[in-house]
Design a protein around this motif. Sequence first.
Motif, PDB file in Angstrom:
ATOM      1  N   GLN A 167       0.821  -1.213   0.000  1.00  0.00           N
ATOM      2  CA  GLN A 167       0.000   0.000   0.000  1.00  0.00           C
ATOM      3  C   GLN A 167       0.856   1.265   0.000  1.00  0.00           C
ATOM      4  O   GLN A 167       0.589   2.212  -0.726  1.00  0.00           O
ATOM      5  N   TYR A 168       1.897   1.237   0.794  1.00  0.00           N
ATOM      6  CA  TYR A 168       2.798   2.387   0.937  1.00  0.00           C
ATOM      7  C   TYR A 168       3.441   2.731  -0.409  1.00  0.00           C
ATOM      8  O   TYR A 168       3.483   3.891  -0.819  1.00  0.00           O
ATOM      9  N   ASP A 171       0.821   4.097  -2.804  1.00  0.00           N
ATOM     10  CA  ASP A 171       0.498   5.497  -2.485  1.00  0.00           C
ATOM     11  C   ASP A 171       1.543   6.467  -3.044  1.00  0.00           C
ATOM     12  O   ASP A 171       1.256   7.610  -3.345  1.00  0.00           O
ATOM     13  N   GLN A 172       2.787   5.972  -3.143  1.00  0.00           N
ATOM     14  CA  GLN A 172       3.855   6.843  -3.659  1.00  0.00           C
ATOM     15  C   GLN A 172       4.052   6.691  -5.162  1.00  0.00           C
ATOM     16  O   GLN A 172       5.004   7.233  -5.720  1.00  0.00           O
TER      17      GLN A 172
END
Length: 343
Positions: A167-168, A171-172
Amino acid sequence: MNHIRRMRGLAVSFGVLLLLAGCGAKKTEEPEASAQQQFETEMNENLIAVGFSQVGAESDWRAANTESIQSALTPENGFYLIYEDAQQKQENQFKAIRNFILQEVDYIVLSPIVENGWDTVLQEAKDAGIPVILVDRKAQVPEDLYTCWIGADFESEGRRAGEWLEQYLEDQGREDEEINIVTLQGTLDSSAQLGRTKGFGEVLAEHDNWKMLEMRDADFTQAKGQEVMESLLQKYDDIDVVVSENDNMAFGAVDAIQEAGGSCGPDGDITILSFDAVSAAFDAMMAGEINASFECNPLHGPKLQEIIGTLESGGTVDKIQYMEETYFDTDMDLEELRKSRAY
Ligand code: GYE
């Protein structure tokens, strides 16, 4: 029956203690010693004797776990606790268990440092009629050699870390980038290491662009975490993510990265994922040094107390009992969240 057995055992150990104490004592002190003996025996008459073989004191998590068990199994709560720190050596745990058997305790509580090698000694406990309760880590033995196990779902923790990273990166907008990962593993063959490595590995296997450069044993300690991270930094100059299988190794890794002139955490070059979520990990997250910590709940004391209570009154308990867990990251209100935490 249990209690008769225990009283005899304790009388033997007090005898040994008094004998030792008596070695350097003057003759005039003898009556005092025997009054003391009587007092101790009387005091312990109705207490449930529990021998607890703890792994060691290698991490903040372990300290919180010991404290939780020691503060639940107290004389006020009806227990006589014999605590043995194995200093991270399985042979010391074997010795402790054999001593507990000699002392004829009512229960043995064991946190097995590694999963293998327990058959003989746990069979000895069974032959002596002493129930064994496993806490924290598991032992690969036939089910009839222990009464129950309480601890964490380490595989879920590992998967949770993998999914968090997924997810991280998304998101980026980095989901298709090549991501270089290293893992600082906990003590090899310990349940926490096996589960976390496996759980994270499952998510890793779903991403062709995630590359596990190396997995190295750092024994769950800060000192080893630092040492191993130093050597990984010398070997690879393009590490994107460190998966540290506990917080203390992560603290060591942060030191190594900073000393090498690198940066980590949400605003740095290296993302750090960790496990346990001890109080110092909140500090590290709030200082922007590590990104997330996946909780492992060390507060086994109350559950243990309840289990022994149930067994004492002739009840049965679930064989496998998991603790509830979550995770924390730097996007959360950590200041607020930590207020209600006990470790
Ligand atoms: O994560 C680590 C400790 O077995 C869950 O052992 C435990 C692990 C914990 O040393 O900090």
